[in-house]
Design a protein around this motif. Structure first.
Motif, PDB file in Angstrom:
ATOM      1  N   LEU A 140       0.429  -1.305   0.163  1.00 33.11           N
ATOM      2  CA  LEU A 140      -0.265  -0.250   0.187  1.00 33.11           C
ATOM      3  C   LEU A 140       1.158   1.372   0.523  1.00 33.11           C
ATOM      4  CD1 LEU A 140      -2.829   1.226   0.626  1.00 33.11           C
ATOM      5  CD2 LEU A 140      -1.981   1.359   3.009  1.00 33.11           C
ATOM      6  N   THR A 141       0.875   1.794  -0.834  1.00 35.59           N
ATOM      7  CA  THR A 141       1.772   3.415  -1.109  1.00 35.59           C
ATOM      8  C   THR A 141       0.577   4.372  -0.749  1.00 35.59           C
ATOM      9  OG1 THR A 141       2.877   2.572  -2.581  1.00 35.59           O
ATOM     10  CG2 THR A 141       2.889   5.232  -2.528  1.00 35.59           C
ATOM     11  N   ALA A 142       0.372   5.088   0.366  1.00 35.45           N
ATOM     12  CA  ALA A 142      -0.506   6.496   0.719  1.00 35.45           C
ATOM     13  C   ALA A 142       0.523   7.136   0.951  1.00 35.45           C
ATOM     14  CB  ALA A 142      -0.874   5.255   2.045  1.00 35.45           C
ATOM     15  N   SER A 143       0.614   8.564   0.178  1.00 37.69           N
ATOM     16  CA  SER A 143       1.595   9.334  -0.338  1.00 37.69           C
ATOM     17  C   SER A 143       0.346  11.043  -0.200  1.00 37.69           C
ATOM     18  CB  SER A 143       2.376   9.074  -1.025  1.00 37.69           C
ATOM     19  OG  SER A 143       2.190   8.907  -1.932  1.00 37.69           O
ATOM     20  N   GLY A 144       1.036  12.060  -0.701  1.00 34.19           N
ATOM     21  CA  GLY A 144       0.408  12.744  -0.502  1.00 34.19           C
ATOM     22  C   GLY A 144      -0.135  13.148  -1.885  1.00 34.19           C
ATOM     23  N   GLY A 145       0.367  12.133  -3.127  1.00 33.72           N
ATOM     24  CA  GLY A 145       0.526  12.007  -4.565  1.00 33.72           C
ATOM     25  C   GLY A 145      -0.760  10.809  -4.954  1.00 33.72           C
ATOM     26  N   HIS A 146      -0.307  10.093  -4.065  1.00 34.22           N
ATOM     27  CA  HIS A 146      -0.603   8.540  -5.094  1.00 34.22           C
ATOM     28  C   HIS A 146      -1.649   8.004  -3.613  1.00 34.22           C
ATOM     29  CE1 HIS A 146       1.936   9.971  -7.641  1.00 34.22           C
ATOM     30  NE2 HIS A 146       0.871   9.535  -8.613  1.00 34.22           N
ATOM     31  N   THR A 147      -2.341   7.532  -3.563  1.00 33.71           N
ATOM     32  CA  THR A 147      -3.117   6.190  -3.163  1.00 33.71           C
ATOM     33  C   THR A 147      -3.299   5.428  -3.380  1.00 33.71           C
ATOM     34  OG1 THR A 147      -4.299   8.105  -1.605  1.00 33.71           O
ATOM     35  CG2 THR A 147      -4.775   5.617  -1.170  1.00 33.71           C
ATOM     36  N   GLN A 148      -2.607   3.884  -4.078  1.00 34.97           N
ATOM     37  CA  GLN A 148      -2.439   2.662  -4.347  1.00 34.97           C
ATOM     38  C   GLN A 148      -1.851   1.064  -3.707  1.00 34.97           C
ATOM     39  OE1 GLN A 148       0.854   2.924  -7.360  1.00 34.97           O
ATOM     40  NE2 GLN A 148      -0.880   3.592  -9.383  1.00 34.97           N
ATOM     41  N   LEU A 149      -2.970   0.236  -4.139  1.00 34.92           N
ATOM     42  CA  LEU A 149      -2.739  -0.817  -3.748  1.00 34.92           C
ATOM     43  C   LEU A 149      -1.576  -1.608  -5.226  1.00 34.92           C
ATOM     44  CD1 LEU A 149      -5.704  -2.110  -1.654  1.00 34.92           C
ATOM     45  CD2 LEU A 149      -3.221  -2.314  -1.087  1.00 34.92           C
TER      46      LEU A 149
END
Ligand code: KG4
Ligand code: ZN
Length: 348
Positions: A140-149
């Motif tokens: 899980l990438t949870a950042s200011g630009g992306h939320t992605q599994l």
């Protein structure tokens, strides 16, 4: 193999020297948050100028830390096997600063150059900190630009299971913080005040989407705005940036806590769903929001163990870029240094 990694895609200028994608010989991160704070968010033009000013000092510090040498020390350069740089996604001005610097260094010191994907870099940050992640790997990438599994069946064999359909979760933290009169970046500010708030004071909806792993955070942001307008006795026309002075510190804490609870519960639910469906051998999280303490506490409720990254490997950093560059060097040809182009909208 020793790789120099350079990261300039948003508001951190960072350089790291990493051995075999694992051992950090040096890691320097110059954050611009103090500069952008006064504007309430990242100003792209200011960001690129700051990268330009910071790059040489940051690279020099990385060389000093790793080799006690200067940036133009040829003996130190003999120890570097490759250069990796973020080519996208990100703000074009910042990416350009990093890419032209990396290209110039690769040319001057005759090193192979690898352009890397920043979002994939957040997943690879876990390869530095954790013991040999196994595949299939759920990230899980949870950042200011992306939320992605992402589901990786092997190093570069991946499938995007789901992503945000509108705002990224970090962006929601930043925007809600702004409404509450809290400073940029919103994530740490919200967490700080949320400690004194009631997480169940306000009940906000979790978006239901037709694709089970997709995310949506813009509805949550609007729900909070409406609740805030009501709380201060105003109509829906009342501008969001005028609300904060009407709020008590307890109201701010309760809104922050209720928002944080909803945003983090959303991430945990999707992660839990994906773990149940795909039975991954390893589960990792990355990106700025992965530094969130409430998220880290909730991870224990998941049906799989998730290792927690140190904060400096969650937010943007050069070490993850060097690490991904190392694995690219093992499996892919290097980029043509004369033709390495930035890709601000690069996707996986
Ligand atoms: O990964 P990152 O440094 O940059 C991007 O690739 O976007 O993430 C920055 C984001 C910001 O939105 C910031 O508010 C959020 O990560 N963030 C946090 C925390 N620390 C940073 N969000 C929640 N809790 C935190 N502790
Ligand atoms: Zn990032």
């Amino acid at each position: 193999m020793i790789v120099l990694g350079i990261e300039t895609s948003c508001d951190e200028t960072s350089a790291a020297i990493v051995k075999d994608g694992k051992a950090i010989l040096s890691h320097v991160i110059k954050s611009q948050t103090d500069i952008h704070k006064q504007y309430g968010g990242v100003v792209p033009e200011v960001a690129s100028r700051s990268h330009l000013e910071a790059l040489v000092p940051v690279l020099t510090a990385a060389f000093k830390q790793a080799f006690a040498a200067d940036l133009d020390d040829k003996t130190a350069w003999e120890k570097i096997d490759a250069i990796a740089v973020t080519k996208g996604p990100g703000l074009s001005g910042g990416l350009l600063m990093g890419a032209v610097s990396a290209r110039a260094l690769a040319w001057a010191f005759d090193k192979p150059l690898y352009g890397v994907n920043h979002v994939l870099g957040h997943t690879f940050a876990n390869f530095i900190a954790n013991d040999s992640p196994k595949f299939p790997l759920l990230s899980l990438t949870a950042s200011g630009g992306h939320t992605q599994l992402l589901l990786l069946r092997d190093l570069f064999e991946y499938e995007v299971l789901g992503q945000t359909q509108d705002d990224a979760v970090g962006e929601a933290f930043d925007k809600v913080a702004k409404m509450l009169g809290l400073s940029y970046p919103g994530g740490p500010s919200i967490s700080r005040v949320a400690e004194n708030g009631d997480r169940l004071k306000y009940r906000f909806p979790i978006a239901q989407l037709s694709s089970r792993y997709d995310f949506s955070f813009s509805g949550l942001k609007t729900a909070i705005l409406r609740e805030l307008q009501t709380a201060v006795g105003k109509t829906h026309e009342f501008p969001s940036f005028k609300i904060a002075p009407h709020l008590s510190s307890q109201q701010i804490a309760d809104f922050a806590a209720s928002f944080e609870h909803t945003a983090i519960t959303t991430l945990i639910k999707k992660l839990s769903q994906a773990i149940t469906d795909h039975s991954p051998a390893t589960v990792v999280i990355g990106g700025g929001v992965a530094a969130n303490k409430y998220l880290q506490q909730q991870l224990s409720s998941l049906p799989a163990e998730v290792k927690i990254l140190p904060a400096e490997l969650c937010t943007d950093n050069g070490a993850m870029i060097a690490c991904l560059g190392y694995f690219q060097a093992q499996h892919q040809p290097s980029d043509d240094l004369h033709n390495l182009l930035i890709q601000p909208s690069l996707s996986l």
